[in-house]
Design an enzyme around this catalytic site. Structure first.
Site, PDB file in Angstrom:
ATOM      1  CG  ASP A  38       0.249   9.577   0.933  1.00 63.57           C
ATOM      2  OD1 ASP A  38       0.133   8.297   1.176  1.00 63.57           O
ATOM      3  OD2 ASP A  38      -0.487  10.155   1.374  1.00 63.57           O
ATOM      4  CG  HIS A  52      -2.100  -0.939   1.191  1.00 56.96           C
ATOM      5  ND1 HIS A  52      -3.187  -0.724   0.784  1.00 56.96           N
ATOM      6  CD2 HIS A  52      -1.887  -2.498   1.372  1.00 56.96           C
ATOM      7  CE1 HIS A  52      -4.027  -1.743   0.710  1.00 56.96           C
ATOM      8  NE2 HIS A  52      -3.402  -2.787   1.025  1.00 56.96           N
TER       9      HIS A  52
HETATM   10  P1  ADQ Z   1      -2.971   6.305   4.993  1.00 53.62           P
HETATM   11  O1  ADQ Z   1      -1.382   6.602   5.199  1.00 53.62           O
HETATM   12  O2  ADQ Z   1      -3.428   5.887   6.196  1.00 53.62           O
HETATM   13  O3  ADQ Z   1      -2.964   4.810   4.084  1.00 53.62           O
HETATM   14  P2  ADQ Z   1      -4.898   7.593   3.228  1.00 53.62           P
HETATM   15  O4  ADQ Z   1      -4.664   6.835   1.909  1.00 53.62           O
HETATM   16  O5  ADQ Z   1      -5.080   8.850   2.992  1.00 53.62           O
HETATM   17  O6  ADQ Z   1      -3.507   7.292   4.075  1.00 53.62           O
HETATM   18  O7  ADQ Z   1      -5.908   6.679   4.109  1.00 53.62           O
HETATM   19  C1  ADQ Z   1      -6.581   7.512   5.174  1.00 53.62           C
HETATM   20  C2  ADQ Z   1      -7.941   7.009   5.424  1.00 53.62           C
HETATM   21  O8  ADQ Z   1      -8.188   7.395   6.899  1.00 53.62           O
HETATM   22  C3  ADQ Z   1      -8.864   7.584   4.544  1.00 53.62           C
HETATM   23  O9  ADQ Z   1      -9.912   6.683   4.269  1.00 53.62           O
HETATM   24  C4  ADQ Z   1      -9.553   8.675   5.290  1.00 53.62           C
HETATM   25  O10 ADQ Z   1     -10.795   9.022   5.193  1.00 53.62           O
HETATM   26  C5  ADQ Z   1      -9.227   8.209   7.077  1.00 53.62           C
HETATM   27  N1  ADQ Z   1      -9.025   9.248   7.969  1.00 53.62           N
HETATM   28  C6  ADQ Z   1      -8.088  10.164   7.777  1.00 53.62           C
HETATM   29  N2  ADQ Z   1      -8.337  11.137   8.887  1.00 53.62           N
HETATM   30  C7  ADQ Z   1      -9.291  10.524   9.645  1.00 53.62           C
HETATM   31  C8  ADQ Z   1     -10.120  11.102  10.753  1.00 53.62           C
HETATM   32  N3  ADQ Z   1      -9.774  12.356  11.410  1.00 53.62           N
HETATM   33  N4  ADQ Z   1     -11.076  10.449  11.062  1.00 53.62           N
HETATM   34  C9  ADQ Z   1     -11.569   9.466  10.546  1.00 53.62           C
HETATM   35  N5  ADQ Z   1     -10.811   8.798   9.287  1.00 53.62           N
HETATM   36  C10 ADQ Z   1      -9.828   9.457   8.855  1.00 53.62           C
HETATM   37  C11 ADQ Z   1      -1.875   4.033   3.419  1.00 53.62           C
HETATM   38  C12 ADQ Z   1      -1.017   4.643   2.528  1.00 53.62           C
HETATM   39  C13 ADQ Z   1      -1.602   5.497   1.572  1.00 53.62           C
HETATM   40  C14 ADQ Z   1      -2.680   4.478   0.646  1.00 53.62           C
HETATM   41  C15 ADQ Z   1      -3.431   3.767   1.403  1.00 53.62           C
HETATM   42  C16 ADQ Z   1      -4.413   2.660   0.926  1.00 53.62           C
HETATM   43  O11 ADQ Z   1       0.037   5.303   3.217  1.00 53.62           O
HETATM   44  O12 ADQ Z   1      -0.788   6.006   0.448  1.00 53.62           O
HETATM   45  O13 ADQ Z   1      -3.674   5.388  -0.084  1.00 53.62           O
HETATM   46  O14 ADQ Z   1      -2.830   3.081   2.556  1.00 53.62           O
HETATM   47  O15 ADQ Z   1      -3.601   1.905  -0.022  1.00 53.62           O
END
Ligand code: ADQ
Length: 491
Positions: free
Chosen positions: A383, A176
């Protein structure tokens, strides 16, 4: 959905015959206190779970993962048509394998070393031990010839360990996060073991083609492996390296933003913020997300007099994350000081410049925030994908709003044309881009949003999972080598 917990591991629910097995660090459920005051499980929110759940149900699937509670053992149990198989971890293993090797070594190394990685032999030993436990559990529950899908950087040794135990299985792996270039990966004292671990899979999936290319190049340089394009020949097998950009559950988000309570909540948020143009950041509190760069650029716009309090406001939601890892504690202090400084310097009574919330929100509240935001600011230094950017796009069926997106987010590959792209290391460039996004009129917003929505709605998380699994299911066909160049007759 709430399920009462099993009492003690008795093996009574162990499903030995799963045609489809997912192996991930965490189970797709969180432990909560149920309405009756007893501990219970609730399905975790998130695209990965909802994309995989239908496949799990139709194929008698089992999900292997840690329940999130150190030093506790749970029986396997059923939830929503899925068999869940908890893996125990001691507090020491959580410290060394999860907080240590996974999040203090691999995480920074794979994100362009934006923080210095820790190389510690005790952490590595724990990583091997815990990966082995996951592999053994998968070997135990998988049916003859089953498909096993291993998830992410915490479990990179599982494919080879599992193949050794069960050569009959079809094994897929998906990373991921980014996969680093050779020049960085080379630092890792255990680089060979990690590569060999991944090569146990039949299909190794990455977010972007560049990451797959990094992997193939490393196989050649480090292991002398032969390859034809992205097919690596290893121990008499073909290991395919491919890109599968992950996405979001567009249907779930569409349903959420159509709900009257969510729309009302969005209006309420806007009303609470006065007449200001609303910028929004939503991130896990992580040093890869570029939160400090975003705050600095935004604050300087007030210092320069290009924005004034009451005219624009940044709502920054930072989900608590990895709070026991030192670098994360330091980052939290830094961000909170920065927010205090910016508000102290530029805010006025009734008009703070930044609203900062260090908490987690449910999906409906997040959707309301996305609807309320004029400009979504996504500025990671690196990311794998960044789902927040895609969630924002999926929520804006009204074709309003603008997305400021870092060039270093995987999502930039697909959203390049509609987003306001930015290099978050370039603070002046970031300031200019924030202003450009703030000033975009409804026509420009709609044009950009339409382009991005076409991509996200056609490539949702369901399609991502199906594409990966159908590629895994099909036996490897070597990619044809390039045909010899056609001689051009001089003429
Ligand atoms: P993350 O680094 O966690 O994921 P991201 O892809 O942005 O980053 O996913 C975060 C998730 O958490 C999103 O679904 C978002 O809605 C949720 N989230 C963020 N802040 C929140 C809050 N305050 N309350 C509730 N929910 C919240 C890792 C990798 C990424 C990749 C994903 C999926 O680092 O690059 O996109 O996995 O493969």
């Amino acid at each position: 959905m709430v399920i009462t917990m099993g009492s003690k591991r008795g093996g009574s629910f162990v499903s030995r015959g799963s045609e489809f097995v997912v192996v991930a660090n965490r189970l797709p459920v969180d432990r909560i206190v149920g309405e009756d005051g007893k501990p219970a499980w609730r399905r975790s929110p998130g695209g990965l779970v909802s994309a995989i759940a239908p496949v799990m149900r139709s194929r008698k699937g089992t999900w292997i993962g840690w329940a999130g509670a150190p030093d506790e053992e749970f029986d396997p149990f059923e939830e929503d048509g899925m068999s869940l198989h908890p893996i125990a971890q001691s507090a020491e293993e959580v410290r060394l394998y999860y907080e240590g090797f996974s999040n203090a070594t691999l995480w920074p190394l794979y994100h362009d070393v934006v923080a210095p990685p820790v190389y510690d032999r005790a952490m590595w030993d724990a990583y091997v031990r815990v990966n082995n436990r996951f592999a053994e559990a998968a070997a135990e529950v998988a049916a003859e010839g089953a498909m096993v899908w291993v998830q992410d950087y915490q479990l990179q040794l599982v494919p080879a360990m599992l193949r050794k135990l069960r050569p009959d299985l079809r094994i897929g792996f998906f990373l991921h996060i980014p996969f680093p270039p050779l020049e960085l990966f080379w630092q890792l004292p255990w680089r060979r073991q990690i590569l060999e671990g991944l090569l146990g899979a039949d299909l190794v999936g990455f977010q972007l083609p560049g990451a797959a290319a990094n992997f193939v190049r490393l196989c050649r340089r480090l292991l002398d492996a032969r390859h034809v394009k992205q097919d690596v020949l290893w121990e008499g097998r073909i290991v395919r390296a491919r890109a599968f950009p992950i996405s979001v559950d567009v249907e779930e988000l569409n349903d959420l933003v159509a709900r009257p309570d969510v729309r009302e909540r969005a209006q309420e948020i806007r009303a609470d913020l006065g007449d200001a143009t609303v910028l929004l950041g939503v991130d896990r509190l992580d040093y890869t997300k570029g939160i400090t760069q975003r705050l600095q650029a935004f604050g300087e716009l007030f210092g320069d007099g290009r924005l004034s309090p009451g005219q624009a406001v940044l709502v920054q939601i930072a989900t608590p994350s990895r709070e026991r890892v030192e670098q994360y504690q330091l980052l939290r202090e830094e961000i909170e000081q920065q927010v205090g400084r910016i508000n102290g310097e530029y805010g006025e009574i009734g008009f703070p410049v930044v609203h900062y919330m260090h908490s987690s929100y449910d999906r409906a509240e997040l959707a309301a925030l996305y609807l309320a935001a004029d400009v979504m600011v996504v500025t990671p230094l690196r990311d794998g994908m960044n789902l927040v950017a895609k969630e924002y796009v999926a929520c804006r069926s009204d074709l309003r709003g603008a997305l400021v997106l870092s060039e270093f987010a995987g999502a930039a590959m697909e959203l390049r044309r509609g987003a306001f792209q930015v290099n978050p290391y370039d603070i002046d460039g970031l300031k200019g881009t924030l202003l450009a996004a703030l000033e975009a009129g409804p026509g420009e917003q709609a044009r950009r949003m339409r382009t991005m929505r076409r991509r996200v709605t056609e490539h949702d998380v369901d399609r991502w999972a199906k594409t990966f699994l159908s590629e895994l299911e099909n036996p490897a066909r070597p990619e044809p080598a390039d045909p010899p160049p056609v001689a051009v007759q001089a003429g």
